[in-house]
Motif scaffolding. Structure first.
Motif, PDB file in Angstrom:
ATOM      1  N   LYS A 145      38.990 -10.127  -4.611  1.00 40.66           N
ATOM      2  CA  LYS A 145      38.012  -9.037  -4.541  1.00 40.66           C
ATOM      3  C   LYS A 145      38.068  -8.185  -5.801  1.00 40.66           C
ATOM      4  N   GLU A 150      34.996  -3.088  -4.618  1.00 39.01           N
ATOM      5  CA  GLU A 150      36.024  -2.535  -3.723  1.00 39.01           C
ATOM      6  C   GLU A 150      36.017  -1.008  -3.762  1.00 39.01           C
ATOM      7  N   CYS A 269      30.805  -5.942  -1.150  1.00 37.86           N
ATOM      8  CA  CYS A 269      31.088  -6.933  -2.182  1.00 37.86           C
ATOM      9  C   CYS A 269      29.790  -7.238  -2.907  1.00 37.86           C
ATOM     10  N   ALA A 273      30.561 -13.080  -3.732  1.00 37.85           N
ATOM     11  CA  ALA A 273      31.390 -13.013  -2.520  1.00 37.85           C
ATOM     12  C   ALA A 273      32.303 -14.233  -2.499  1.00 37.85           C
TER      13      ALA A 273
END
Length: 280
Positions: A145, A150, A269, A273
Motif C-alpha cells: 500500500k 494511505e 487506494c 489496487a
C-alpha cells in the motif's frame, strides 16, 4: 498435521511482492478499461488511457506500476492443521526483504516513526494480520500500500444514533478530503463495526475484494451501490480532472460491535489496487 517449510513461505512472499507491484489484478484492469469506454470527458478519457497504457508497460517489462511500491501489508489465513517449520513471521519478513531487493522495488520503510526516521533499506518490517481458520492450507495475500492513498484513509468512532446517514456522511467526507490527492480513480474499502483497532482491518480487507462483488447482506449491498454512485457524481474524476469515474469500486466489510459504538473506517487506494495471493 501438514508441514510447510519456512523456505517455501519465503519464496512465495518474495514472488508475491514482485508480482503485486508489477501486475494489476484482472478485475481492476477490467474496471479501468470499462471506465475508459464509459467516460464522457475527453481529458478524463486521456487520463484513463494513460493509466491503462502504464499498467500494460509495467506488466510487459516487469516494472513497478507506481514509483511508490508501498509498505507490505500481509494477510495470512492459517489452517489450524498446518505447522510451519520455523518462524512464520520471520519467513514473511525475509520474503519481503528478498522481494524488494530482487525486484528493484523502492524501499520506503523507516525504523523510527517520529524522530530518527532512518530507512531500513529493505522495506521491512511488513504489517502482518493473522486469521486462524479450519483446514490444512496457508493462504497469504500481499498488498503493498502506497502512502499517497494511505494518508487519505480515515477512521471515526460514530455514535449508534448517527446511524446509516452518519456512515454515508463520513464516507463522503473522506472522499472529498482526499480529492485528487489519492490519485483517483480510487478503490475504496469501508469497515463498519468491531472495535477501534479492528475496523481498520475490515476496511483493508474490503479493499481487497473483487471489483463488482457485494456484501452478502442486501442492505449493505444497497449501501455499497448508493455510495459508489454518489462518489462518481462528485466530479473529482481521474487524477482530479473531472469526469464520471472517481472510484472503480466500493466494498463494505462488517463485524459485530459494542452496544455503545459504531466504528467506521475508510481505506482509500488509488487505481493501483495492488495485491496478489497464494495458497500453500
Amino acid at each position: 498435521m501438514r508441514e510447510i517449510n519456512q523456505e517455501t513461505i519465503i519464496e512465495a512472499v518474495k514472488q508475491l511482492c514482485i508480482e503485486a507491484n508489477s501486475v494489476l489484478p484482472c478485475d481492476v484492469r477490467q474496471a479501468l478499461k470499462e471506465a475508459y469506454v464509459q467516460e464522457d470527458s475527453s481529458l478524463s478519457r486521456l487520463t484513463l488511457e494513460v493509466l491503462n497504457e502504464n499498467a500494460d508497460i509495467a506488466q510487459d517489462t516487469n516494472a513497478p506500476i507506481c514509483q511508490d511500491t508501498g509498505m507490505a501489508c500481509v494477510f495470512v489465513e492459517m489452517g489450524q492443521d498446518v505447522h510451519v517449520q520455523g518462524s512464520l513471521s520471520e519467513a514473511i519478513h525475509e520474503g519481503v526483504r528478498q522481494g524488494y531487493q530482487l525486484g528493484y522495488l523502492r524501499k520506503s520503510v523507516v525504523d523510527d516513526p517520529m524522530f530518527e526516521r532512518m530507512n531500513t533499506k529493505d522495506n521491512t518490517p511488513a504489517i502482518i494480520h493473522y486469521d486462524v481458520v479450519v483446514g490444512d492450507r496457508l493462504k497469504i495475500t500481499v498488498a503493498p500500500k502506497g502512502f499517497g492513498s494511505e494518508n487519505m484513509s480515515q477512521i471515526k468512532m460514530l455514535k449508534p444514533s448517527d446511524g446509516v446517514q452518519g456512515v454515508k456522511d463520513f464516507v463522503m467526507k473522506v472522499v472529498y478530503d482526499a480529492g485528487p490527492n489519492a490519485c483517483p480513480p480510487m478503490v475504496i474499502g469501508v469497515g463498519i463495526g468491531g472495535s477501534f483497532d479492528y475496523v481498520t482491518v475490515l476496511a483493508k480487507k474490503a479493499m481487497l475484494r473483487t471489483v463488482g462483488s457485494h456484501h452478502q447482506d442486501p442492505r449493505y449491498q444497497a449501501l455499497e451501490k448508493e455510495l459508489l454512485e454518489k462518489i462518481n457524481q462528485t466530479g473529482i474524476g481521474p487524477a482530479g480532472y473531472g469526469g464520471r469515474t472517481t472510484a472503480l469500486s466500493l466494498n463494505i466489510e462488517t463485524y459485530p460491535t459494542h452496544i455503545a459504538g459504531l466504528p467506521v473506517a475508510v481505506s482509500i487506494c488509488c487505481h493501483v489496487a495492488r495485491h496478489k495471493e497464494v495458497v500453500l
